[in-house]
Write a protein that holds these residues in place. Structure first.
Motif, short mmCIF file in Angstrom:
data_model
loop_
_atom_site.label_atom_id
_atom_site.label_comp_id
_atom_site.label_asym_id
_atom_site.label_seq_id
_atom_site.Cartn_x
_atom_site.Cartn_y
_atom_site.Cartn_z
N ILE A 1 0.84 -1.25 -0.12
CA ILE A 1 -0.07 -0.17 0.02
C ILE A 1 0.69 1.07 0.00
N VAL A 2 2.16 1.33 0.66
CA VAL A 2 2.86 2.29 0.42
C VAL A 2 3.55 2.71 -0.76
N THR A 3 3.66 1.26 -1.60
CA THR A 3 4.14 1.80 -2.97
C THR A 3 3.09 2.31 -3.60
N LEU A 4 1.93 1.97 -3.84
CA LEU A 4 0.87 2.64 -4.56
C LEU A 4 0.84 4.07 -4.08
N ILE A 5 0.55 4.38 -2.96
CA ILE A 5 0.18 5.72 -2.51
C ILE A 5 1.29 6.53 -2.72
N SER A 6 2.56 6.03 -2.26
CA SER A 6 3.66 7.20 -2.52
C SER A 6 4.16 7.41 -4.11
N PHE A 7 3.84 6.30 -4.92
CA PHE A 7 3.94 6.37 -6.46
C PHE A 7 3.00 7.45 -6.87
N LEU A 8 1.69 7.43 -6.45
CA LEU A 8 0.61 8.29 -6.94
C LEU A 8 0.83 9.89 -6.17
N VAL A 9 1.27 9.66 -5.12
CA VAL A 9 1.53 11.21 -4.46
C VAL A 9 2.87 11.93 -5.37
N GLY A 10 3.90 11.01 -5.86
CA GLY A 10 4.86 11.59 -6.55
C GLY A 10 4.33 11.91 -8.11
N VAL A 11 3.47 11.34 -8.68
CA VAL A 11 2.81 11.69 -9.63
C VAL A 11 2.01 13.04 -9.59
N ILE A 12 1.15 12.89 -8.62
CA ILE A 12 0.37 14.17 -8.16
C ILE A 12 1.24 15.46 -8.37
N LEU A 13 2.34 15.41 -7.37
CA LEU A 13 3.05 16.65 -7.36
C LEU A 13 3.62 16.94 -8.47
N ALA A 14 4.05 15.98 -9.38
CA ALA A 14 4.79 16.26 -10.62
C ALA A 14 3.77 16.95 -11.50
N PHE A 15 2.70 16.51 -11.60
CA PHE A 15 1.54 17.22 -12.49
C PHE A 15 1.35 18.68 -11.80
N MET A 16 1.21 18.80 -10.68
CA MET A 16 0.72 20.27 -10.05
C MET A 16 1.86 21.14 -10.47
N GLY A 17 3.04 20.74 -10.40
CA GLY A 17 4.29 21.44 -10.67
C GLY A 17 4.28 21.80 -12.19
N ALA A 18 4.01 20.63 -12.98
CA ALA A 18 4.32 20.80 -14.44
C ALA A 18 3.31 21.77 -15.03
N VAL A 19 2.23 21.75 -14.39
CA VAL A 19 1.15 22.78 -15.14
C VAL A 19 1.61 24.37 -15.05
N GLN A 20 2.24 24.65 -13.91
CA GLN A 20 2.78 26.11 -13.69
C GLN A 20 4.11 26.33 -14.30
N LEU A 21 5.15 25.24 -13.93
CA LEU A 21 6.45 25.68 -14.44
C LEU A 21 6.59 25.34 -16.15
N SER A 22 5.69 24.63 -16.74
CA SER A 22 5.75 24.48 -18.15
C SER A 22 5.43 25.66 -18.65
N GLN A 23 4.60 26.67 -18.27
CA GLN A 23 4.34 27.93 -18.72
C GLN A 23 5.59 29.00 -18.94
N PHE A 24 6.52 28.59 -17.87
CA PHE A 24 8.01 29.57 -18.15
C PHE A 24 9.08 28.70 -18.61
N GLY A 25 8.93 27.51 -19.15
CA GLY A 25 9.94 26.66 -19.71
C GLY A 25 10.87 26.29 -18.74
N ALA A 26 10.32 26.12 -17.67
CA ALA A 26 11.12 25.63 -16.53
C ALA A 26 10.68 24.08 -15.91
N SER A 27 10.44 23.36 -16.91
CA SER A 27 9.83 21.95 -16.67
C SER A 27 10.93 21.04 -15.76
N ILE A 28 12.11 21.68 -15.97
CA ILE A 28 13.13 20.56 -15.28
C ILE A 28 13.16 20.50 -13.94
N TYR A 29 12.32 21.64 -13.45
CA TYR A 29 12.27 22.13 -11.94
C TYR A 29 11.18 21.02 -11.34
#
Length: 383
Positions: free
Chosen positions: A180-208
């Motif tokens: 259960i830790v594997t499933l939840i932690s992987f999805l949390v990482g995916v969610i954090l990356a999606f949240m950051g990508a929505v904003q950072l990609s607008q400034f060309g800073a997707s690497i961050y």
């Protein structure tokens, strides 16, 4: 002739009106409370009819089994008959049922004896809440003191518990929770990356996105999400198991034999969860970063090499060990909450379920409060 019946397989009642102002009530089938016995309200239409009705008789030849549900039905029917001044002929009822009815009607209810339910005044409710909160805090401090004494005996090598119990609880808290830790932690990482990508990609800073996921998982999300998972999984299990032992008087048996339940039951669980939480948190941090890598490579077009290099450059020992320290403290809180609610469980099966629910709520609330306090303290000391 008027006939009213109930559902097949349950107790049934039929009404036959004779020409001599007699109402015959036929009772048949099994009358059990577990089978939803008919209500006496279905006879009100017949008993309150405008036609003259002098007597009511009963036929129970089709009656198979009965319990207090049938008695309640007949008591309500008798009350309606007395109110309408209708005589009852109970010769058709079984002897035991007649005696029980006579016993139930031997002493009439005294008027005014029932207490009327009313809403307590506002200040009374506030006072009751305050008293209950104070008692719960005192109960928690008492349990914490007993646990501290038990740890003191553990340090001196005098604590009495079985090592096999400790190993078993470590397996339950560690290896069995990996899925259960594997499933939840992987999805949390995916969610954090999606949240950051929505904003950072607008400034060309997707690497961050790699920086965001790395700092978020190691500093906060890895520890708190693991704590929430273990609260619902392990904290509830602790409360349910100890609560069941209290109901079955196993804890009292240990006390009778001179064995401290705090040492024998609580210490292994606290030690196991304190040891396993940092490892699970470290594993959750890694899986969260893998989830961020999945989004960065699959959605943002980043290379795996550049993403990992950015993650490694962002990762600091301060954030990593800070998160592990939080996870260790969360594990202590979860173990205390689960064991406390199990020891304070009531002596019924429903109380065991209540104890498990209270353990989950208590551990999650304490974990979130501790997370907020850690954020303030870490900010003050510059971490």
């Amino acid at each position: 002739m008027d006939e009213t019946s109930n559902i097949a397989g349950q107790g049934a009642v039929s009404v036959t009106r004779a020409a001599d102002s007699n109402l015959l009530i036929k009772l048949s089938g099994p009358w059990h409370l577990t089978r939803n016995v008919p209500s006496a309200a279905i006879l009100h239409t017949e008993l309150e009819s405008p036609d003259a009705l002098k007597t009511v008789s009963f036929d129970t030849s089709g009656l198979t089994h009965w319990d207090s549900g049938l008695i309640a039905f007949l008591v309500q029917t008798s009350a309606t008959c007395r109110a309408r001044r209708i005589e009852q002929d109970r010769r058709g009822l079984p002897d035991g049922l007649r005696r029980l009815l006579e016993l139930a009607e031997a002493v009439p209810e005294k008027k005014g004896t029932r207490s009327e339910a009313g809403k307590a005044p506002f200040f009374q409710r506030v006072g009751n809440f305050t008293i209950g909160y104070g008692l719960s805090v005192g109960d928690f401090m008492e349990f914490l003191g007993e646990l501290t004494v038990a740890f003191g005996k553990l340090v001196r090598g005098k604590a009495r518990f079985r090592r096999i119990d400790l190993i078993e609880v470590i397996q339950e808290c560690g290896a069995n929770a990996v899925g259960i830790v594997t499933l939840i932690s992987f999805l949390v990482g995916v969610i954090l990356a999606f949240m950051g990508a929505v904003q950072l990609s607008q400034f060309g800073a997707s690497i961050y996105v790699a920086d965001l996921v790395c700092i978020g998982m190691t500093r906060e999300m890895g520890a708190i999400m693991t704590a929430i998972i273990m609260s619902g999984r392990t904290g509830a299990a602790f409360a349910a198991k100890l609560g069941t032992m209290k109901v079955t008087q196993e804890i009292d048996a240990l006390t009778t034999m001179g064995i401290s339940p705090m040492e024998f039951l609580v210490l292994p669980r606290v030690i196991a969860l304190v040891l396993m939480m940092p490892l699970l948190c470290l594993y959750a941090d890694f899986l969260g970063m893998i989830g961020g890598l999945f989004v960065g490579v699959g959605m943002l077009g980043l290379s795996a090499r550049s993403y990992m290099q950015e993650t490694i450059s962002t990762l600091t020992l301060t954030n990593l060990f800070g998160g592990l320290f939080k996870a260790t403290f969360y594990g202590l809180l979860i173990a205390i909450a689960g064991c406390l609610r199990g020891f304070r469980c009531g002596n019924s099966s429903s109380a065991v379920g209540d104890a498990a629910t209270q353990a989950v709520v208590m551990s999650i609330v304490m974990g979130v409060v501790a997370c907020g306090l850690f954020a303030v303290v870490f900010n003050i000391i510059g971490i």
